[in-house]
Scaffold this motif. Structure first.
Motif, PDB file in Angstrom:
ATOM      1  N   CYS A 444       0.851  -1.191   0.000  1.00  0.00           N
ATOM      2  CA  CYS A 444       0.000   0.000   0.000  1.00  0.00           C
ATOM      3  C   CYS A 444       0.891   1.247   0.000  1.00  0.00           C
ATOM      4  O   CYS A 444       1.946   1.263   0.626  1.00  0.00           O
ATOM      5  CB  CYS A 444      -0.892  -0.005   1.235  1.00  0.00           C
ATOM      6  N   HIS A 446       0.162   4.009   1.392  1.00  0.00           N
ATOM      7  CA  HIS A 446      -0.024   4.805   2.605  1.00  0.00           C
ATOM      8  C   HIS A 446       0.269   4.041   3.880  1.00  0.00           C
ATOM      9  O   HIS A 446       0.314   4.615   4.956  1.00  0.00           O
ATOM     10  CB  HIS A 446      -1.467   5.312   2.690  1.00  0.00           C
ATOM     11  N   CYS A 447       0.404   2.725   3.763  1.00  0.00           N
ATOM     12  CA  CYS A 447       0.575   1.913   4.962  1.00  0.00           C
ATOM     13  C   CYS A 447       1.769   0.996   4.794  1.00  0.00           C
ATOM     14  O   CYS A 447       2.177   0.691   3.678  1.00  0.00           O
ATOM     15  CB  CYS A 447      -0.659   1.043   5.222  1.00  0.00           C
ATOM     16  N   CYS A 462      -5.998  -2.720   0.478  1.00  0.00           N
ATOM     17  CA  CYS A 462      -5.211  -2.647   1.706  1.00  0.00           C
ATOM     18  C   CYS A 462      -6.145  -2.894   2.881  1.00  0.00           C
ATOM     19  O   CYS A 462      -7.110  -2.158   3.076  1.00  0.00           O
ATOM     20  CB  CYS A 462      -4.554  -1.274   1.837  1.00  0.00           C
ATOM     21  N   GLN A 464      -5.585  -2.443   5.896  1.00  0.00           N
ATOM     22  CA  GLN A 464      -5.394  -1.458   6.969  1.00  0.00           C
ATOM     23  C   GLN A 464      -6.232  -0.215   6.738  1.00  0.00           C
ATOM     24  O   GLN A 464      -6.941   0.231   7.612  1.00  0.00           O
ATOM     25  CB  GLN A 464      -3.915  -1.070   7.082  1.00  0.00           C
ATOM     26  N   CYS A 465      -6.108   0.377   5.541  1.00  0.00           N
ATOM     27  CA  CYS A 465      -6.769   1.663   5.310  1.00  0.00           C
ATOM     28  C   CYS A 465      -7.914   1.567   4.321  1.00  0.00           C
ATOM     29  O   CYS A 465      -8.657   2.524   4.147  1.00  0.00           O
ATOM     30  CB  CYS A 465      -5.761   2.702   4.829  1.00  0.00           C
ATOM     31  N   GLU A 467      -7.721   1.353   1.121  1.00  0.00           N
ATOM     32  CA  GLU A 467      -7.334   1.832  -0.205  1.00  0.00           C
ATOM     33  C   GLU A 467      -7.373   0.675  -1.211  1.00  0.00           C
ATOM     34  O   GLU A 467      -6.966  -0.436  -0.901  1.00  0.00           O
ATOM     35  CB  GLU A 467      -5.909   2.400  -0.112  1.00  0.00           C
TER      36      GLU A 467
HETATM   37 ZN    ZN Z   1      -3.207   1.206   3.265  1.00  0.00          ZN
END
Ligand code: ZN
Ligand code: ADP
Length: 728
Positions: A444, A446-447, A462, A464-465, A467
């Protein structure tokens, strides 16, 4: 309750993120503590509750007046006490606690009359796609009615479409007076005749409820042992006493199956409080609970913050379920908060589970909770046979996960017309996508996490977020084409394998991301339970809450999965999950079997799962945690610092580590700061610290003294998690 005359100085707690209550003058007509009010704040009007006398001590001419007192039942003293104590325990600012307690849509608006829409008797002259969707949405909910915005949102159409149907009589528009009370539940309708140890357990709970005092009881028994029937008798007693009962279920277990059981027992449906109910229903529930016009509420964890007028019983079903811990915003455990709330309002708590948490065991051991155990499955249905498949001895090509032994079992079930469940706790198609040219794994942006391929959605996601991006054709790193490969299995890939192995079988994936709504998912689960699939491939959501009468085989693809990692509850969670998944098999007349694929059949957790030696497992687990001084035999607080600026989080973390005097004073030890296991989420760098203390230590006050020494500046966030359940 204190009354205030017009113009008196009162303190109002608002839902705005301020660090204290604000002073206002009581409005015309006066007000009292607990009143819900609307107050001016800067140019805005905000919601608040009169908390007590004003504090004063500054220019009184600047104090503004409360706009108005809202037309709802004032917050009871016991609720204010509950919010205060919960805030102290979780180290949460009061405004955030108040937000949990005011999650009713339209609290501030006048609601004496409103327009609602329902199916009319006429047919429209001309049917368009949009009109069809409106009528379908209404048909789905039978005779319920909705506000204009709800109906157009549900159908995904503009409000003019609904208005058009009203002109034609296909939809009718009515004014309804406020919110309707819920139908009365009748506790004296005959329940099922309780068998064996059920009757004794129900008697104990009935006596406890009748006593009108606080107490907590662990109700333990394997899936299908009849725990629900037993606690429904406690609910019946609570209703007889004229008090309110709350049944908390993990969100996914809130199925129509449960509601139908309540209806069969008490002659009417309970009030519901969870993500799946409409805004109108939510508001009705919140108000009716407050006015005492709803006697049984079935809900998800946030139902604990409803304004009960006289709460007499809280049942926490599947009490070990991790979804009871809220992991964002206010970090609280609904199980523990249920106990707190009940102790304040003299109510009973029932913690029901086939595999209670070690926390609950420890409280039983310490004499704080009572314990009731149901020893057999109702009607003598045996627990499924549990067996291991030693994967070291299985002949399996790379990229395949269903062992020949398990294949044989599935083939047997197909022949007999029975269902099989393949369990794998991994959503998507494959957890990792790698470039075979350069070795790059797609991550990702961003993560600090890999993107998971979801073939059904045709995207990389992703976890986590959230995305997503389309699956690239060339490697983002080396730009070589056609070399990206899926590594490892997710449920979608398992379904592909099952379909290839058994081309004539109906294979179905059950995973939360494959359905538009919770409602659609639940409808599908019900269809499958009725026989609408031969092989079900599912994540942990199939472990909960629904009976699959035709299911006689559970195949666990990777029983070792949860044992990896350093989570202190890894063994406990694996044990619970495996027992729970296995419990899905053989609930009807046919006996069930659960086969666990494992590379380490001699691992003590796997052995305990297979032997079903629960007491032995818990004793060993307790001994280990006692020795390590970790929960429930020690206390912990998790601290996460995050910021887009990596230097800023490290500076703050290191500074906090240097000024840990308040922690050392109570004998607590600080670990970290260290980069969190997922070191970046949504572009924010994350640091973790862990505070460990002895069981009786005043952890919260020490942590709050410690943190009070710093001011959090800029874009840094600091979150405190008392009794953390997750450590990512
Ligand atoms: Zn992410
Ligand atoms: P648990 O909550 O422990 O999983 P349930 O209460 O759901 O168990 O019981 C399992 C099944 O057995 C349900 O279908 C339930 O209706 C049935 N059952 C349990 N106890 C009785 C009883 N005393 N009489 C008739 N049916 C029962």
């Amino acid at each position: 309750m204190i009354r205030f005359a017009p113009g008196d100085l009162v303190a109002v707690l608002t839902t705005q993120p301020l660090d204290r209550a604000l002073d206002y003058r009581a409005p015309e007509g006066g007000c009292g503590t607990g009143d819900f009010v609307e107050v001016p704040l800067g140019p805005r009007k905000v919601l608040g509750v009169v908390w007590g006398e004003g504090i004063g001590g500054y220019d009184l001419s600047k104090v503004r007046t409360i706009n108005r007192v809202l037309d709802v039942v004032p917050m009871r003293d016991e609720m204010r006490q509950f919010l205060n104590r919960a805030a102290e325990y979780t180290l949460t600012p009061m405004p955030a606690m108040l937000r949990l307690a005011t999650r009713s849509p339209g609290l501030g608006s006048d609601v004496s009359m409103r327009k609602v829409y329902a199916r009319g008797s006429e047919e429209p002259d001309r049917i368009t796609d949009a009109r069809r969707r409106v009528l379908d949405a209404l048909a789905e909910y039978g005779d319920l009615s909705f506000t204009l915005s709800e109906l157009s949102e549900m159908a995904g159409v503009g409000s003019s479409v609904v208005k058009g149907l009203v002109k034609q009589g296909a939809v009718i528009e009515r004014d309804t007076p406020r919110d309707a009370p819920y139908p009365r539940l009748d506790p004296d309708l005959p329940g099922k005749t309780l068998a064996g140890d059920q009757a004794g357990a129900a008697d104990m709970l009935i006596k406890a409820v009748a006593s009108g005092t606080y107490g907590t009881t662990m109700l333990r028994g394997v899936t299908g042992s009849g725990k629900t029937e037993v606690y429904l008798e406690a609910v019946a007693e609570c209703l007889r006493q004229g008090r309110q009962a709350l049944v908390l279920l993990p969100e996914i277990a809130l199925t129509s199956e449960f509601l139908s059981r309540v209806e069969a027992r008490f002659g009417a449906k309970p009030a519901e409080w969870h993500h799946g109910v409409t805004q109108t229903e939510r508001r009705r529930c919140w108000r009716m609970v407050g006015e005492g016009n709803s006697s049984l509420i079935v809900g998800a964890r946030s139902a604990l913050f409803l304004p009960f007028s006289d709460l007499g019983l809280v049942v926490v079903d599947e009490e070990h379920d991790t979804s009871y811990k809220q992991e964002d915003g206010v970090l609280y455990s609904a199980r523990d908060m249920a106990v707190l709330r009940a102790s304040i309002c003299k109510a009973q708590v029932v913690l029901a589970s086939a595999t209670p948490s070690l926390e609950t065991w420890a409280n039983v051991e310490a004499g704080k909770y009572s314990a009731l155990t149901l020893t057999s499955r109702f009607g003598d249905r045996a627990m499924p046979q549990m067996r291991a498949i030693d994967m070291r001895g299985e002949d399996l090509p790379g990229g395949r996960w269903v062992s020949p032994s398990l294949q044989g079992q599935i083939a047997d079930r197909l022949e007999r017309g029975e269902q099989s469940l393949l369990f794998l706790n991994r959503r998507g198609y494959a957890p990792v996508t790698i470039c075979r040219a350069c070795g790059e794994m797609i991550a990702c942006d961003h993560c600090d996490a890999r993107m998971v391929e979801h073939r059904f959605l045709k995207r990389l996601v992703c976890h986590q977020c959230g995305e997503t991006k389309p699956m690239p054709e060339v490697c983002p790193s080396c730009k070589v084409e056609g070399k990206l490969a899926a590594v490892g299995p997710g449920v979608e890939r398992m379904a592909e394998e099952a379909a290839a192995l058994f081309p004539d079988a109906r294979v179905e994936v059950l995973s939360s991301d494959m359905y538009q709504s919770a409602r659609a998912l639940k409808a599908r689960i019900e269809a499958i339970a009725a026989g609408d699939a031969d092989i079900v491939v599912g994540t942990q959501l199939v472990a909960k809450g629904h009976n699959f009468p035709l299911l006689t085989l559970v195949g666990v693809i990777d029983a070792d999965l949860g044992l990896q990692g350093s989570d202190l509850r890894a063994a406990e969670r694996t044990f619970q999950l495996m027992r729970q998944v296995a419990g899905r098999a053989g609930r009807a007349e046919r006996p069930g079997e659960a086969w666990l694929q494992t590379f380490q059949p001699e691992h003590h957790v796997i052995k305990a799962i297979l032997s079903g030696d629960e007491d032995g497992f818990w004793a060993a687990e307790a001994a280990e945690r006692k020795a390590a001084g970790v929960p429930p035999y020690g206390r912990m607080a998790g601290i996460v610092l995050s910021s887009p600026d990596i230097q800023a989080v490290f500076d703050l973390g290191n500074h906090l580590a240097r000024i840990d005097g308040p922690l050392r004073r109570i004998g607590a030890v600080l670990y970290g700061p260290a980069p969190a296991p997922i070191a970046r989420i949504r572009g924010r760098h994350r640091l973790r610290m862990l505070v460990k203390a002895e069981k009786g230590a005043p952890l919260q006050s020490a942590v709050s003294d410690w943190l009070a020494q710093v001011r959090i500046k800029g874009d840094i966030r600091l979150s405190v998690d008392i009794d953390p359940q997750s450590f990512y």
